[in-house]
Motif scaffolding. Structure first.
Motif, PDB file in Angstrom:
ATOM      1  N   THR A  40      85.718  12.407  59.821  1.00 28.28           N
ATOM      2  CA  THR A  40      87.153  12.634  59.676  1.00 28.28           C
ATOM      3  C   THR A  40      87.418  13.603  58.521  1.00 28.28           C
ATOM      4  OG1 THR A  40      87.393  10.802  58.124  1.00 28.28           O
ATOM      5  CG2 THR A  40      87.663  10.297  60.480  1.00 28.28           C
ATOM      6  N   GLU A  41      88.656  14.059  58.465  1.00 22.54           N
ATOM      7  CA  GLU A  41      89.053  14.916  57.349  1.00 22.54           C
ATOM      8  C   GLU A  41      88.879  14.185  56.024  1.00 22.54           C
ATOM      9  OE1 GLU A  41      92.941  17.457  55.732  1.00 22.54           O
ATOM     10  OE2 GLU A  41      92.939  16.595  57.763  1.00 22.54           O
ATOM     11  N   GLU A  42      89.218  12.898  55.990  1.00 24.80           N
ATOM     12  CA  GLU A  42      89.052  12.115  54.770  1.00 24.80           C
ATOM     13  C   GLU A  42      87.602  12.132  54.303  1.00 24.80           C
ATOM     14  OE1 GLU A  42      89.303   7.432  53.293  1.00 24.80           O
ATOM     15  OE2 GLU A  42      89.703   7.966  55.388  1.00 24.80           O
ATOM     16  N   CYS A  43      86.692  11.965  55.227  1.00 20.51           N
ATOM     17  CA  CYS A  43      85.271  11.941  54.887  1.00 20.51           C
ATOM     18  C   CYS A  43      84.801  13.296  54.362  1.00 20.51           C
ATOM     19  CB  CYS A  43      84.468  11.535  56.119  1.00 20.51           C
ATOM     20  SG  CYS A  43      82.688  11.471  55.870  1.00 20.51           S
ATOM     21  N   LEU A  44      85.177  14.368  55.062  1.00 18.51           N
ATOM     22  CA  LEU A  44      84.738  15.704  54.657  1.00 18.51           C
ATOM     23  C   LEU A  44      85.315  16.088  53.293  1.00 18.51           C
ATOM     24  CD1 LEU A  44      85.065  17.517  58.102  1.00 18.51           C
ATOM     25  CD2 LEU A  44      82.971  16.679  57.019  1.00 18.51           C
ATOM     26  N   ARG A  45      86.588  15.837  53.100  1.00 23.12           N
ATOM     27  CA  ARG A  45      87.185  16.150  51.792  1.00 23.12           C
ATOM     28  C   ARG A  45      86.563  15.275  50.691  1.00 23.12           C
ATOM     29  NH1 ARG A  45      91.327  19.692  51.917  1.00 23.12           N
ATOM     30  NH2 ARG A  45      92.454  20.001  53.896  1.00 23.12           N
ATOM     31  N   GLY A  46      86.242  14.046  51.041  1.00 18.87           N
ATOM     32  CA  GLY A  46      85.607  13.160  50.074  1.00 18.87           C
ATOM     33  C   GLY A  46      84.250  13.678  49.634  1.00 18.87           C
ATOM     34  N   CYS A  47      83.518  14.308  50.546  1.00 21.08           N
ATOM     35  CA  CYS A  47      82.228  14.896  50.191  1.00 21.08           C
ATOM     36  C   CYS A  47      82.403  15.997  49.151  1.00 21.08           C
ATOM     37  CB  CYS A  47      81.542  15.452  51.442  1.00 21.08           C
ATOM     38  SG  CYS A  47      80.899  14.181  52.559  1.00 21.08           S
ATOM     39  N   ARG A  48      83.399  16.818  49.338  1.00 23.21           N
ATOM     40  CA  ARG A  48      83.668  17.882  48.361  1.00 23.21           C
ATOM     41  C   ARG A  48      84.047  17.286  47.011  1.00 23.21           C
ATOM     42  NH1 ARG A  48      81.946  21.741  46.229  1.00 23.21           N
ATOM     43  NH2 ARG A  48      81.889  22.989  48.138  1.00 23.21           N
ATOM     44  N   GLU A  49      84.880  16.266  47.015  1.00 29.22           N
ATOM     45  CA  GLU A  49      85.312  15.669  45.755  1.00 29.22           C
ATOM     46  C   GLU A  49      84.134  15.090  44.977  1.00 29.22           C
ATOM     47  OE1 GLU A  49      88.245  12.868  46.971  1.00 29.22           O
ATOM     48  OE2 GLU A  49      89.693  14.424  47.571  1.00 29.22           O
TER      49      GLU A  49
ATOM     50  N   VAL B 110      88.601  22.224  54.651  1.00 22.70           N
ATOM     51  CA  VAL B 110      88.409  20.937  53.970  1.00 22.70           C
ATOM     52  C   VAL B 110      87.471  21.040  52.766  1.00 22.70           C
ATOM     53  CG1 VAL B 110      88.940  19.609  56.035  1.00 22.70           C
ATOM     54  CG2 VAL B 110      86.559  20.245  55.555  1.00 22.70           C
ATOM     55  N   GLY B 111      87.083  22.259  52.402  1.00 23.84           N
ATOM     56  CA  GLY B 111      86.318  22.459  51.178  1.00 23.84           C
ATOM     57  C   GLY B 111      84.821  22.528  51.331  1.00 23.84           C
ATOM     58  N   LEU B 112      84.334  22.597  52.571  1.00 24.44           N
ATOM     59  CA  LEU B 112      82.888  22.598  52.776  1.00 24.44           C
ATOM     60  C   LEU B 112      82.344  23.996  53.049  1.00 24.44           C
ATOM     61  CD1 LEU B 112      82.102  19.264  54.623  1.00 24.44           C
ATOM     62  CD2 LEU B 112      82.683  19.711  52.249  1.00 24.44           C
ATOM     63  N   THR B 113      82.720  24.929  52.209  1.00 21.24           N
ATOM     64  CA  THR B 113      82.077  26.237  52.108  1.00 21.24           C
ATOM     65  C   THR B 113      81.934  26.539  50.630  1.00 21.24           C
ATOM     66  OG1 THR B 113      84.228  27.349  52.246  1.00 21.24           O
ATOM     67  CG2 THR B 113      82.951  27.159  54.300  1.00 21.24           C
ATOM     68  N   GLY B 114      81.102  27.516  50.312  1.00 19.68           N
ATOM     69  CA  GLY B 114      80.937  27.895  48.916  1.00 19.68           C
ATOM     70  C   GLY B 114      79.479  28.036  48.555  1.00 19.68           C
ATOM     71  N   PRO B 115      79.192  28.505  47.348  1.00 19.38           N
ATOM     72  CA  PRO B 115      77.806  28.752  46.941  1.00 19.38           C
ATOM     73  C   PRO B 115      76.966  27.492  46.838  1.00 19.38           C
ATOM     74  CG  PRO B 115      79.311  29.098  45.114  1.00 19.38           C
ATOM     75  CD  PRO B 115      80.155  28.936  46.325  1.00 19.38           C
TER      76      PRO B 115
END
Length: 437
Positions: free
Chosen positions: A192-201, A240-245
């Motif tokens: 879910t979006e909650e899970c993916l955003r939680g990974c970034r946090e 949801v924040g799951l890109t980047g170096p």
């Protein structure tokens, strides 16, 4: 230790009669054999026909080792939801430990010294313990699945994220930094979006924790994500924040122009898994286009059920040949480029510094290979040989952090025969319990 032979220091540097000197966990010197033998006369000596950097598995599934051969010739989502995930759901702690040990021993004896390992939902601590014990360098992560997942694997997002943080506190930086943590949501289909955003946090809260997930491997997967989110896969992950170096995305076979721009602009790492993509008929990843855009591309085997081997030399050969066929251009993905993908780019994917090349001050992660083979005769170009002709079973020794972990057919400090016996026994049991055997 002074290790002498033809030294492939990196994708651009070959020393025909060279040597590498290791002291503790570091490389002290790289150069001509005669010079280093004179400078370091008291060091223990070891010979190899070719000395090369340890290779990096930029995307593996060690705990799927028990499923080698269970779902051959099957479409990706059927393969995943009808065979591989039921097998993972049936695995208890002992089976997970045996699977991880089996995978890591195969990697070490095939020349892989570092893995970026996507584990399973349960018993991740067993794989961390196996990594510490076997001596492999690894960035591992418990898998998160909180949506549309098989029974036994779906978790509440809050609980899964809390378990991940507990594992970070226990294992991130273990074995003197040789073992590290990555947040590993399975993929957007099962999170879910909650899970993916939680990974970034969580990754942002813990220094050095990275993110590792799958993306755009298969057209059916992309269709599901687009149906659920209204966005293509990479664009959704970016949202949801799951890109980047600090993010490595495995596969990225099917991406459009907008997604490729995001990958380049965010400095996201891609891991190419050619054998898996071919076996599952997922397609051909646009590797040359990624490289032309400045995107870092590593190499991975994926898991034994969709590859059947964790041999990194197989992936180098497949990557180069597949890239040439895709472009109808024989100059694409030459040996030097592919070796760099399997070493220095892999180091970036796995989030480790000062590995992937034989240089003074780098970690002493290196391998030796024999060329006393009909297949290696004649040998005009060592770099070409590594990419196009070598096999994992050519490896004569593997060193990680200055410690020899495998030499002359034997694993150091590990009873490999016992690991194979336990893995075979567990594989039969869980295969029957999961209904895939």
């Amino acid at each position: 230790m002074l290790i002498a032979g033809t030294v492939v220091a990196d994708a651009d540097t070959v020393i025909e009669d060279g040597a590498v000197v290791t002291e503790g966990s570091r490389i002290a010197a790289v150069g001509e054999r005669a010079d280093l033998a004179e400078t370091y006369p008291d060091h223990e000596r070891r010979e190899a026909d070719i000395v090369a950097p340890g290779l990096v598995g930029g995307h593996v599934h060690s705990v799927q080792s028990l499923g080698r051969g269970i779902a051959d010739d099957t479409a990706l989502l059927d393969w995943l939801f009808e065979a591989v995930l039921p097998m993972e759901a049936a695995m208890d702690a002992d089976a997970t430990r045996a699977a991880a040990e089996l995978g890591y021993l195969e990697c070490l004896e095939s020349g892989t010294t570092t893995v970026l390992d996507h584990l399973s939902v349960h018993h991740a601590e067993e794989a961390f313990e196996a990594a510490v014990e076997t001596g492999i360098r690894g960035r591992l992560g418990k898998v998160l699945m909180d949506h549309d997942s098989p029974e036994g694997l779906e978790q509440d997002a809050e609980a899964a994220l809390a378990e991940s943080e507990a594992l970070i506190r226990e294992y991130h930086g273990a074995a003197d930094g040789r073992v590290r943590y990555a947040m590993t949501p399975r993929f957007a289909v099962s999170c879910t979006e909650e899970c993916l955003r939680g990974c970034r946090e969580i990754a942002d809260r813990h220094d050095g924790v990275t993110i590792h997930t799958h993306a755009s491997e298969n057209e059916d997967e992309i269709a599901v994500v687009e149906r659920d989110t209204g966005m293509r896969n990479v664009l959704w992950l970016d949202e949801v924040g799951l890109t980047g170096p600090d993010v490595t995305l495995a596969h990225c076979v099917h991406t459009d122009e907008a997604e490729r721009e995001v990958l380049a602009d965010t400095d996201t790492v891609v891991t190419h898994c050619p054998s898996s993509n071919m076996k599952l008929a997922s397609g051909i990843a646009p590797v040359q286009d990624y490289l032309d855009r400045g995107i870092t591309v590593a190499l991975g085997n994926d898991g034994p059920p969709c590859n059947n081997t964790l041999d990194p030399f197989t992936e180098m050969r497949q990557a180069s040949l597949l890239g040439k066929v895709d472009a109808r251009e024989p100059t694409r993905l030459p040996a030097s480029t592919v070796l760099r993908m399997a070493t220095e780019a892999g180091a970036r994917a796995a989030g480790f510094e000062r590995i992937g090349a034989l240089r003074e001050g780098y970690r002493a992660d290196l391998i030796g290979l024999t060329t006393d083979l009909t297949r290696a005769t004649p040998l005009h170009d060592p770099l070409s040989h590594l990419v196009y002709a070598a096999h994992g079973d050519d490896v004569t020794f593997t060193m990680v952090d200055g410690e020899v972990r495998y030499a002359d057919g034997e694993h150091v400090g590990i009873d490999a025969a016992a690991v194979r016996e336990r893995a075979t026994r567990h594989a039969r049991r869980i295969g029957e319990e999961a209904g895939v055997l």
